[in-house]
Enzyme design. Structure first.
Site, PDB file in Angstrom:
ATOM      1  N   LYS A   1      25.486 -24.173  11.100  1.00 57.93           N
ATOM      2  CA  LYS A   1      24.108 -24.264  11.269  1.00 57.93           C
ATOM      3  C   LYS A   1      23.579 -23.849  12.686  1.00 57.93           C
ATOM      4  O   LYS A   1      22.685 -22.926  12.806  1.00 57.93           O
ATOM      5  CB  LYS A   1      23.742 -25.339  11.068  1.00 57.93           C
ATOM      6  CG  LYS A   1      22.031 -25.790  11.218  1.00 57.93           C
ATOM      7  CD  LYS A   1      21.790 -27.530  11.119  1.00 57.93           C
ATOM      8  CE  LYS A   1      21.639 -27.920   9.852  1.00 57.93           C
ATOM      9  NZ  LYS A   1      20.799 -29.052   9.762  1.00 57.93           N
TER      10      LYS A   1
ATOM     11  N   LEU B   1      -6.166 -37.272  -3.116  1.00 58.39           N
ATOM     12  CA  LEU B   1      -6.930 -37.638  -4.490  1.00 58.39           C
ATOM     13  C   LEU B   1      -6.421 -36.994  -5.760  1.00 58.39           C
ATOM     14  O   LEU B   1      -7.174 -36.646  -6.593  1.00 58.39           O
ATOM     15  CB  LEU B   1      -8.210 -37.984  -4.338  1.00 58.39           C
ATOM     16  CG  LEU B   1      -8.810 -39.360  -3.638  1.00 58.39           C
ATOM     17  CD1 LEU B   1     -10.245 -39.364  -3.560  1.00 58.39           C
ATOM     18  CD2 LEU B   1      -8.103 -40.456  -4.069  1.00 58.39           C
TER      19      LEU B   1
ATOM     20  N   ARG C   1      14.173 -33.436  -2.272  1.00 60.08           N
ATOM     21  CA  ARG C   1      14.356 -34.861  -2.161  1.00 60.08           C
ATOM     22  C   ARG C   1      13.242 -35.398  -2.964  1.00 60.08           C
ATOM     23  O   ARG C   1      12.096 -35.343  -2.627  1.00 60.08           O
ATOM     24  CB  ARG C   1      14.472 -35.197  -0.762  1.00 60.08           C
ATOM     25  CG  ARG C   1      15.588 -35.091  -0.015  1.00 60.08           C
ATOM     26  CD  ARG C   1      15.691 -35.181   1.623  1.00 60.08           C
ATOM     27  NE  ARG C   1      14.993 -34.181   2.182  1.00 60.08           N
ATOM     28  CZ  ARG C   1      14.812 -34.151   3.519  1.00 60.08           C
ATOM     29  NH1 ARG C   1      15.383 -35.283   4.331  1.00 60.08           N
ATOM     30  NH2 ARG C   1      14.093 -33.438   4.172  1.00 60.08           N
TER      31      ARG C   1
ATOM     32  N   VAL D   1      12.328 -32.537  11.403  1.00 57.98           N
ATOM     33  CA  VAL D   1      11.786 -33.140  12.393  1.00 57.98           C
ATOM     34  C   VAL D   1      12.309 -32.426  13.856  1.00 57.98           C
ATOM     35  O   VAL D   1      11.606 -32.063  14.760  1.00 57.98           O
ATOM     36  CB  VAL D   1      12.136 -34.622  12.321  1.00 57.98           C
ATOM     37  CG1 VAL D   1      11.590 -35.192  13.731  1.00 57.98           C
ATOM     38  CG2 VAL D   1      11.608 -35.303  11.282  1.00 57.98           C
TER      39      VAL D   1
ATOM     40  N   GLY E   1       6.774 -37.173  -3.696  1.00 53.84           N
ATOM     41  CA  GLY E   1       8.199 -37.037  -3.572  1.00 53.84           C
ATOM     42  C   GLY E   1       8.418 -36.813  -2.208  1.00 53.84           C
ATOM     43  O   GLY E   1       7.520 -36.724  -1.329  1.00 53.84           O
TER      44      GLY E   1
ATOM     45  N   CYS F   1       9.645 -38.471   2.854  1.00 53.58           N
ATOM     46  CA  CYS F   1       8.937 -39.251   3.633  1.00 53.58           C
ATOM     47  C   CYS F   1       8.588 -40.611   2.824  1.00 53.58           C
ATOM     48  O   CYS F   1       8.816 -41.660   2.979  1.00 53.58           O
ATOM     49  CB  CYS F   1       7.842 -38.815   4.727  1.00 53.58           C
ATOM     50  SG  CYS F   1       8.219 -37.533   5.795  1.00 53.58           S
TER      51      CYS F   1
ATOM     52  N   ASP G   1      23.372 -30.102  17.476  1.00 56.53           N
ATOM     53  CA  ASP G   1      23.650 -30.402  16.135  1.00 56.53           C
ATOM     54  C   ASP G   1      25.344 -30.362  15.846  1.00 56.53           C
ATOM     55  O   ASP G   1      26.053 -29.751  16.527  1.00 56.53           O
ATOM     56  CB  ASP G   1      23.118 -29.325  15.174  1.00 56.53           C
ATOM     57  CG  ASP G   1      22.894 -30.168  13.738  1.00 56.53           C
ATOM     58  OD1 ASP G   1      21.740 -30.663  13.299  1.00 56.53           O
ATOM     59  OD2 ASP G   1      24.012 -30.123  13.021  1.00 56.53           O
TER      60      ASP G   1
END
Length: 439
Positions: free
Chosen positions: A35, A248, A325, A11, A255, A258, A30
């Protein structure tokens, strides 16, 4: 406009880079020194198509730092884009959001707008405003706004630059006008509402899509029982404009970062207020069961996976990302390991992340061919283009027994019927063109 973004995950980093692309001067903050050092060289720490190229293009307007006091003190707008991971009880962990809010309160030296882009439970923006104002180190005005993201991993840059909508939740006109100025060069409709409505729009949107996926998976399971074809069913449903054809695609469940987290968080919030969202609870339950569909299918062919050579195609929760995730593989592969299977796995970008979880228990391959060679059974967990375009004849050519369990319906059944293989997918006829003695 001078913008600071807290957090350089999916994000935060995507938001910062896309704002720079539209002409803003952006500082990304950060806590991870390694990183930040990597970002300064123009290398993205996350795999996201188009992100690194856009980052390099806008390096003159992008700054990366761990020095949050300097980054926050004279910013016009501060975006909070840190994680809100799921707690064991299903609620959202807001520790990172509140921690950043306290840092902002102690650092800002001018009036500014603080924008919460992280997905947070309804009412969190009010708490953040109270927290910041209580901890202010300087006599300045702070305006808190909700601006939820609607990006999907694998298409995050496109989703941000060409958003379906930009939602702005504010309690005053000033913050609303500032955010309209921030987004003035973005070609997307702007929805302005109050903060709680903006927070709910995010949860309600994600949970509705999760409901849609779980619904079509339930229908697919029934199709298998009664002999209908889920792809024909979904195609026929999709022509109805009230339903639409997106989300659909039947498979082994959703997964990612979110849908699983947001369905559980909204369900937890409702329970906290003595209300049950029965449809959301059903979606959660259906999805958890759906993840195990392929392992359950394997029992039709083998009583146990002990000693069998098992090929796994795809490790990530969906194509276009290295994110694991809530990936179905994280549920299925431990079962295979416990069962005693010899596992070989392939994924174009997710292997290194998976190695962090299973460094020794799995043999990782560079090609699909190497993965399926001498395999007794092949599981398809991710619908990568390389899998969908794979030469079907190679399954029978390279596998010991060409039994393919496809959790993403990658292949057209007409093509499969021409091959010497067993092909078992989701919500469709099982194609058995291969005679083999199974034990």
């Amino acid at each position: 406009m001078k913008v600071t973004v807290a957090g350089t995950g999916y994000v935060g980093l995507v938001t910062g880079v896309c704002l720079a692309e539209h002409g803003h001067s952006v500082t990304c903050v950060d806590v991870d020194d390694k990183k930040v050092a990597l970002l300064k060289t123009g290398i993205s720490p996350i795999y996201e198509p188009g992100l690194e190229e856009l980052m390099v293009k806008n390096m003159d307007r992008l700054n990366f730092t761990t020095e949050y006091k300097e980054a926050y003190k004279d910013a016009d707008v501060i975006f909070i884009g840190v994680g809100t991971p799921e707690k064991k009880d299903g609620s959202a962990n807001l520790g990172y959001v509140y921690g950043v809010s306290e840092q902002i309160a102690g650092s800002i030296e001018k009036d500014c707008v603080v924008v919460v882009k992280s997905t947070v439970p309804i009412g969190t923006n009010d708490k953040i405003e109270d927290l910041i104002k209580f901890n202010l180190a300087k006599d300045v005005n702070v305006y808190v706004a909700s601006n939820p993201e609607f990006l999907a991993q694998g298409t995050a840059v496109e989703d941000t630059l060409h958003a379906s909508r930009i939602v702005i939740g504010v309690e005053d006109d000033f913050a609303g006008e500032i955010l309209k100025e921030v987004y003035k060069n973005f070609d997307a409709p702007i929805v302005v509402t109050n903060r709680k409505s903006a927070e709910m729009i995010k949860y309600a949107s994600n949970d509705f899509l999760a409901l849609k996926i779980s619904f079509i998976n339930e229908i697919a399971n029934l199709c298998e029982i009664i002999g209908a074809d889920i792809e024909d069913v979904a195609d026929g449903m999709g022509y109805d404009g009230r339903i639409g054809n997106r989300f659909l695609n039947a498979g082994i469940g959703y997964g990612g970062s979110c849908f699983p987290k947001d369905t559980k968080a909204l369900h937890w919030l409702a329970n906290f207020h003595d209300y049950e969202l029965k449809t959301v609870k059903a979606a959660i339950d259906v999805n958890e069961n759906q993840k195990l569909k392929l392992v359950k299918k394997s029992r039709k062919y083998f009583d146990s996976l002990k000693g069998l050579n098992v090929a796994v195609l795809g490790l990530t929760f969906k194509p276009g990302t290295d994110d694991l995730r809530e990936a179905p593989t994280l549920v299925n592969i431990p079962i295979m390991i416990e069962d005693g299977a010899n596992i070989k796995a392939w994924d174009p970008v997710g292997v290194e992340n998976f190695k962090n979880k299973y460094p020794d228990e799995i043999t990782y391959c560079n090609t699909i061919e190497d993965t399926i060679k001498d395999a007794d059974l092949c599981f398809i967990f991710t619908e990568w283009d390389e899998v969908k375009s794979f030469d079907l004849s190679k399954y029978s050519e390279l596998m010991k027994t060409p039994i393919v369990l496809d959790g993403r319906n990658c292949y057209d059944l007409t093509r499969v019927r021409k091959e010497n293989m067993i092909y078992d997918s989701v919500g469709r006829e099982t194609i058995n063109s291969f005679e083999v003695s199974l034990v």
